[in-house]
Design a protein around this motif. Structure first.
Motif, mmCIF file in Angstrom:
data_model
loop_
_atom_site.group_PDB
_atom_site.id
_atom_site.type_symbol
_atom_site.label_atom_id
_atom_site.label_comp_id
_atom_site.label_asym_id
_atom_site.label_seq_id
_atom_site.Cartn_x
_atom_site.Cartn_y
_atom_site.Cartn_z
ATOM 1 N N LYS A 41 63.782 23.761 76.393
ATOM 2 C CA LYS A 41 62.486 24.512 76.659
ATOM 3 C C LYS A 41 62.462 25.549 75.637
ATOM 4 C CE LYS A 41 62.198 23.471 81.599
ATOM 5 N NZ LYS A 41 61.861 24.286 82.790
ATOM 6 N N THR A 42 61.107 25.648 75.114
ATOM 7 C CA THR A 42 60.725 26.639 73.769
ATOM 8 C C THR A 42 60.976 27.978 74.291
ATOM 9 O OG1 THR A 42 58.576 26.677 74.415
ATOM 10 C CG2 THR A 42 59.486 25.163 72.766
ATOM 11 N N ASN A 43 60.742 28.382 75.725
ATOM 12 C CA ASN A 43 61.041 29.526 76.139
ATOM 13 C C ASN A 43 62.503 29.878 76.514
ATOM 14 O OD1 ASN A 43 61.195 27.942 78.443
ATOM 15 N ND2 ASN A 43 59.517 29.092 79.605
ATOM 16 N N GLU A 44 63.229 29.021 76.548
ATOM 17 C CA GLU A 44 64.845 29.213 76.890
ATOM 18 C C GLU A 44 65.205 30.281 75.809
ATOM 19 O OE1 GLU A 44 69.131 27.038 77.261
ATOM 20 O OE2 GLU A 44 66.978 25.855 77.134
ATOM 21 N N LYS A 45 66.129 31.365 76.586
ATOM 22 C CA LYS A 45 66.726 32.270 75.806
ATOM 23 C C LYS A 45 67.687 31.919 74.880
ATOM 24 C CE LYS A 45 68.760 36.736 76.708
ATOM 25 N NZ LYS A 45 69.421 38.024 77.486
ATOM 26 N N ARG A 46 67.525 32.572 73.604
ATOM 27 C CA ARG A 46 68.391 32.159 72.699
ATOM 28 C C ARG A 46 69.595 33.457 72.472
ATOM 29 N NH1 ARG A 46 64.627 28.857 68.016
ATOM 30 N NH2 ARG A 46 63.776 27.517 69.493
ATOM 31 N N ARG A 47 70.393 33.019 71.549
ATOM 32 C CA ARG A 47 71.282 34.208 71.051
ATOM 33 C C ARG A 47 70.303 35.181 70.520
ATOM 34 N NH1 ARG A 47 74.247 29.952 68.911
ATOM 35 N NH2 ARG A 47 74.153 31.054 66.755
ATOM 36 N N GLU A 48 71.037 36.511 70.496
ATOM 37 C CA GLU A 48 70.511 37.457 69.593
ATOM 38 C C GLU A 48 70.611 37.395 68.049
ATOM 39 O OE1 GLU A 48 69.791 41.396 71.325
ATOM 40 O OE2 GLU A 48 68.282 40.079 72.384
ATOM 41 N N THR A 49 69.916 37.978 67.066
ATOM 42 C CA THR A 49 70.268 37.842 65.718
ATOM 43 C C THR A 49 70.839 39.230 65.365
ATOM 44 O OG1 THR A 49 68.294 36.815 65.508
ATOM 45 C CG2 THR A 49 69.242 37.858 63.475
ATOM 46 N N SER A 50 72.179 39.071 64.946
ATOM 47 C CA SER A 50 72.697 40.043 64.231
ATOM 48 C C SER A 50 72.250 40.753 63.053
ATOM 49 C CB SER A 50 74.292 39.799 64.109
ATOM 50 O OG SER A 50 74.770 39.551 65.232
ATOM 51 N N VAL A 51 72.324 41.912 62.899
ATOM 52 C CA VAL A 51 71.591 42.618 61.475
ATOM 53 C C VAL A 51 72.561 43.462 60.812
ATOM 54 C CG1 VAL A 51 69.786 43.791 60.564
ATOM 55 C CG2 VAL A 51 69.171 42.627 62.377
ATOM 56 N N PHE A 52 72.784 42.995 59.553
ATOM 57 C CA PHE A 52 73.798 43.989 58.796
ATOM 58 C C PHE A 52 73.168 44.504 57.544
ATOM 59 C CE2 PHE A 52 76.853 41.328 61.283
ATOM 60 C CZ PHE A 52 77.866 42.040 61.277
ATOM 61 N N ALA A 53 73.849 45.522 57.310
ATOM 62 C CA ALA A 53 73.432 46.333 56.228
ATOM 63 C C ALA A 53 74.547 46.131 55.146
ATOM 64 C CB ALA A 53 73.141 47.762 56.359
ATOM 65 N N ILE A 54 74.066 45.817 53.838
ATOM 66 C CA ILE A 54 75.023 45.640 52.744
ATOM 67 C C ILE A 54 74.870 46.646 51.547
ATOM 68 C CG2 ILE A 54 75.796 43.924 51.046
ATOM 69 C CD1 ILE A 54 75.427 41.921 52.533
ATOM 70 N N GLY A 55 75.714 47.360 51.164
ATOM 71 C CA GLY A 55 75.534 48.325 50.226
ATOM 72 C C GLY A 55 75.172 49.749 50.503
#
Length: 660
Positions: free
Chosen positions: A399-413
């Motif tokens: 189902k499209t509304n099924e919960k997915r993993r969260e997205t990790s955000v990294f900063a480089i530099g």
């Protein structure tokens, strides 16, 4: 959509490079004496006039995490300056020079490849500059050798061809990061089938060959079996035949010890071709797809040649890299991994809405790395860059509304080589991906998603300046001289970094433009806030704004905007004057908020319309009590003030303890 942000404490510093080679590690270990650093700085400054596309601070490499581009950039530009006269602007001679250099490298360092990389022409046989170039490249590791020789080829080509093919190559430090992300995402290097659909320069195929070799060696594979494995598990496409040749050569160089031990040179699946057409016959074939797609706008005449699927991604002024991103997803098997190096504009630009819908429908967005420095990533170009890691999912399997993993955000530099900023959920409706650029931005994301107050509720409307200097045929003049139809022409340079509007100060002669009565609709006749339409990510402010008050209207009756200025026009529903709105936009908090939703150097009207603004009544009340503008704005957003113990905003979880 409900969203939760999990951020690290100030002590949480994760380096995701692992055991992979990194220039950051070298920079961290370097111990420059004050004298040697001073001498290096002086030397670089003396040579600064020789090349205009390098950044002094980045090239010195004294600051940990400040360097992404390899540290031989100055030497590269000096050699490029000497070699350009040899090719005289000829693409054929540029190809010959690179092939001669490749042959010299093979003879002196990889003799078993000399025959395959033979040179059949007479040009450059006795060129000392070419021989010195080969000697400069010879001691480098293969990944840096490949980067610099490919970049040299691109810079020697004509500007027309380079622009057409969008030839900008990924530095090893960034491609190594991509492979590390794939490893963390669960890619199996010993069994996966890899492809780079834009493989010129072997920025990914060469390091992947080394990683696959190590994985197979760990499982006890013989050198011959490893080379045979690469023949069937490593694929590359490129439209430039010489880049295909270079790509094969660099992979062979990485595998040279195995080739020398077996006397066997693998037949690599690297072929010339356009990924936009070849991909139709290769859907869902590969386990891992890596790509640094070409970046350029797609002309209208090219759109007609695209397939229906590719045209579906196009909206507004399409960019070629967006089409490549959609193609990459189609090439990947269900459950397969994808890694892309692209501009950040796809994160928020309105023309990328169909692409964002496609990505979130077909993939799990595992990780986004935001490269903070625009300079020092690619040779001869400044580009805000994102490294995106995805995993393909079955569109209709769940189902499209099924919960997915969260997205990790990294900063480089930043001050650290790689810093986990936080995790978030990206929207699935095609709207902008609001991503924090630093840990301090995390509490602001709830403010952005709430969006209780915007420019529309403030009673302001956006308008972009319509005067394009190199196309507009209207007469301009330096002084008005009693001409009633001459109106002030507002340039971005009239908007000061300090927030002041300084008309008629610049040295150019186009201060006024004569407007015919039929063009009255172009003349702006309301007070406004003027903003520079294009800024740099590294500038202290992203929103450079200044008020244009009613005094200008009283004196001139109206004004006209140049194309690099965005105006926020005051309407009768305005809840504050232009002076206060300009101060709000120039505040640190609003500036950080805008950076979270803006993935481009352009300050667009659509992004300004999405920007969440503080409650104007609370701001007015706080200013009346004598609060500073920054304090009043934070209060208007409901953000906790310094020293307070107010709980974090709803939907945000903050770690208070350091994580080992």
């Amino acid at each position: 959509m409900k969203s939760q942000i999990v951020t690290s404490s100030a002590k949480w510093r994760i380096v995701r490079i692992g055991d992979w080679p990194s220039i950051y590690e070298g920079a961290a270990q370097a111990n420059f004496s004050r004298r040697s650093a001073g001498e290096a700085t002086a030397k670089l400054r003396r040579k600064a006039k020789l090349c205009s596309n390098w950044n002094l601070r980045d090239d010195i490499g004294l600051r940990v995490g400040g360097v992404v581009l390899p540290d031989k950039k100055l030497s590269f530009y000096n050699r490029l300056r000497r070699l350009r006269p040899l090719v005289r602007g000829s693409d054929r001679l540029a190809e010959a020079l690179v092939q001669k250099t490749l042959h010299l490298l093979a003879v002196k360092r990889f003799p078993l490849l000399a025959r395959r990389l033979g040179y059949q022409h007479r040009q450059f046989n006795n060129s000392k500059d070419v021989e010195q170039l080969a000697e400069w490249l010879r001691p480098m590791d293969v990944l840096h050798l490949a980067f610099w020789l490919s970049s040299l080829y691109a810079n020697l080509l004509s500007k027309k061809r380079r622009k057409r093919h969008a030839l900008f190559f990924t530095p090893p430090e960034l491609s190594t990061r991509v492979i590390a992300n794939l490893r963390d995402a669960g890619a199996d290097f010993s069994t996966a089938r890899f492809i780079d659909p834009g493989c010129g320069g072997a920025a990914f195929l060469a390091p992947l060959a080394g990683v696959v070799r190590d994985a197979l060696r760990h499982k006890g594979a013989t050198p011959k079996r490893t080379l045979r494995h690469l023949e069937t598990h490593l694929t590359g496409w490129d439209i430039d035949p010489l880049l295909c040749k270079l790509c094969k050569a660099f992979v062979w160089m990485v595998m040279y010890e195995e080739i020398k031990a077996t006397q066997f040179v693998p037949q690599l699946q690297v072929k010339r071709g356009d990924a936009l057409t070849i991909s139709r016959r290769n859907k869902s074939r590969f386990d891992v797809v890596v790509c640094n797609p070409p970046y350029r706008k797609v002309p209208t005449k090219e759109l007609a040649n695209l397939s229906h699927q590719n045209r579906a991604i196009c909206s507004g002024q399409p960019n070629l890299y967006a089409i490549f991103m959609a193609v990459v997803v189609r090439l990947t098997k269900q459950g397969g991994r994808i890694a892309l190096i692209t501009p950040t504009s796809f994160l928020s630009g309105p023309s990328f809405t169909p692409l964002r819908k496609r990505l979130t429908a077909d993939t799990q967005v595992c990780q986004v790395d935001l490269v903070e420095k625009r300079q020092g990533v690619f040779v001869s170009v400044e580009q805000e860059t994102a490294v995106t890691t995805l995993q393909k999912i079955a569109r209709n399997a769940k189902k499209t509304n099924e919960k997915r993993r969260e997205t990790s955000v990294f900063a480089i530099g930043s001050e650290q080589p790689s810093e986990l900023v936080g995790t978030t959920s990206v929207p699935h409706d095609g709207s902008a991906w609001v991503l924090p650029r630093a840990q301090g931005d995390v509490p602001l994301l709830a403010v952005l998603r709430a969006r209780k107050h915007t420019l529309a509720s403030y009673g302001y409307e956006t308008r972009t300046g319509l005067f394009v200097p190199h196309r507009d045929k209207r007469r301009t003049r330096k002084e008005r001289r009693g001409q009633a139809r001459a109106f002030p022409l507002i340039w971005c340079t009239d908007i000061g970094q300090d927030g002041r509007f300084e008309f008629d100060v610049a040295e150019h002669t186009k201060h006024f433009v004569v407007m015919a009565k039929k063009d009255d609709g172009v003349v702006l006749r309301k007070p406004s806030v003027a903003l520079q339409r294009t800024t740099a990510k590294d500038d202290s402010r992203r929103l450079v704004a200044a008020p244009i008050s009613g005094n200008v209207l009283k004196k001139y009756g109206g004004y006209v905007g140049e194309n690099h200025v965005v105006f926020l026009l005051q309407t009768e529903r305005a809840v504050c004057d232009v002076n206060l709105l300009a101060k709000i936009l120039r505040s640190k908090t609003v500036d950080r908020l805008f950076r979270c939703i803006s993935g481009s150097v352009s300050v667009s009207s659509s992004e300004l319309a999405e920007l969440s603004l503080p409650d104007p009544q609370i701001v007015h009340a706080a200013l009346a009590r004598g609060e500073s503008i920054e304090s009043a704005i934070n209060e208007g957003y409901g953000l906790k003030r310094k020293g307070s113990v107010k709980a974090p905003a709803k939907g945000i979880v903050v770690r208070e303890e350091a994580v080992a």
